[in-house]
Every structure is written in structure tokens, then in C-alpha cells.
Scaffold this motif. Sequence first.
Motif, PDB file in Angstrom:
ATOM      1  N   GLY A 200      28.774-143.067   5.582  1.00 38.16           N
ATOM      2  CA  GLY A 200      27.761-142.981   4.801  1.00 38.16           C
ATOM      3  C   GLY A 200      28.552-143.169   3.389  1.00 38.16           C
ATOM      4  O   GLY A 200      28.015-142.675   2.638  1.00 38.16           O
ATOM      5  N   ALA A 201      29.570-143.832   2.947  1.00 43.22           N
ATOM      6  CA  ALA A 201      30.578-143.710   2.860  1.00 43.22           C
ATOM      7  C   ALA A 201      30.007-144.966   1.120  1.00 43.22           C
ATOM      8  O   ALA A 201      31.361-144.683   0.128  1.00 43.22           O
TER       9      ALA A 201
ATOM     10  N   PHE B   7      21.545-154.875  -3.544  1.00 46.96           N
ATOM     11  CA  PHE B   7      21.513-154.334  -2.699  1.00 46.96           C
ATOM     12  C   PHE B   7      22.395-153.389  -3.707  1.00 46.96           C
ATOM     13  O   PHE B   7      23.622-153.038  -3.552  1.00 46.96           O
ATOM     14  N   GLU B   8      21.523-152.398  -3.866  1.00 46.92           N
ATOM     15  CA  GLU B   8      21.822-151.056  -4.568  1.00 46.92           C
ATOM     16  C   GLU B   8      21.942-150.059  -3.780  1.00 46.92           C
ATOM     17  O   GLU B   8      20.749-149.816  -2.928  1.00 46.92           O
TER      18      GLU B   8
ATOM     19  N   GLY C 278      25.953-145.045   1.016  1.00 47.66           N
ATOM     20  CA  GLY C 278      25.132-145.459   2.317  1.00 47.66           C
ATOM     21  C   GLY C 278      22.964-145.018   2.887  1.00 47.66           C
ATOM     22  O   GLY C 278      23.606-146.164   3.954  1.00 47.66           O
ATOM     23  N   ALA C 279      22.597-145.276   1.572  1.00 46.00           N
ATOM     24  CA  ALA C 279      21.056-145.051   1.625  1.00 46.00           C
ATOM     25  C   ALA C 279      21.479-146.893   0.912  1.00 46.00           C
ATOM     26  O   ALA C 279      21.529-146.567  -0.401  1.00 46.00           O
TER      27      ALA C 279
ATOM     28  N   TYR D 154      11.456-154.637   0.801  1.00 45.51           N
ATOM     29  CA  TYR D 154      12.460-154.719   1.801  1.00 45.51           C
ATOM     30  C   TYR D 154      12.898-153.156   2.057  1.00 45.51           C
ATOM     31  O   TYR D 154      13.402-152.997   3.002  1.00 45.51           O
ATOM     32  N   GLU D 155      13.842-152.163   1.598  1.00 44.82           N
ATOM     33  CA  GLU D 155      14.379-150.897   0.697  1.00 44.82           C
ATOM     34  C   GLU D 155      13.577-150.484   1.717  1.00 44.82           C
ATOM     35  O   GLU D 155      13.967-149.592   2.070  1.00 44.82           O
TER      36      GLU D 155
END
Length: 70
Positions: free
Chosen positions: A14-15, A36-37, A41-42, A66-67
Motif C-alpha cells: 500500500g506504499a 498509471f496514477e 497503492g490504489a 480501466y481503473e
Amino acid sequence: MNEIVDPKALFESGAASGTFFGACPHDCPDTCSMLFEVKDGALLSVRGNPVHPMTRGGLCVKLKDYEKRH
């Protein structure tokens, strides 16, 4: 000095935060390059890489939202 980081471990912890390069998972002839932004971790957003010589930042309809699906 740059250290080698295991991307899977980074995301699982999650970092991960920032902009990451990737490629489209579909087997198309354009081989789209993606940005990818990520925050904590999300996955927040996905967009085409504007310096890609074929697609010039465009992504096909298969990558719409997609996200939200990954």
C-alpha cells in the motif's frame, strides 16, 4: 544510487504512490503505452503515454474506465 524494488511487494504494502509506466494487457498491434496514477497503492487513473510513437497518448475503447475495473 537506485535500488531495485519489487513492484508487486510495493503495491501489496500500500506504499506505492506516483506515476508508473505500463503497457496495455491486450494483444493489439499498437502495443499502447500507459501511465498509471497511483496513490497509497490504489489505482486512481490510467491514460495514454503522449510520447508513444504510434498512439501518441490515445487509448482504445477497450481501456475505457480501466481503473474502475482493475
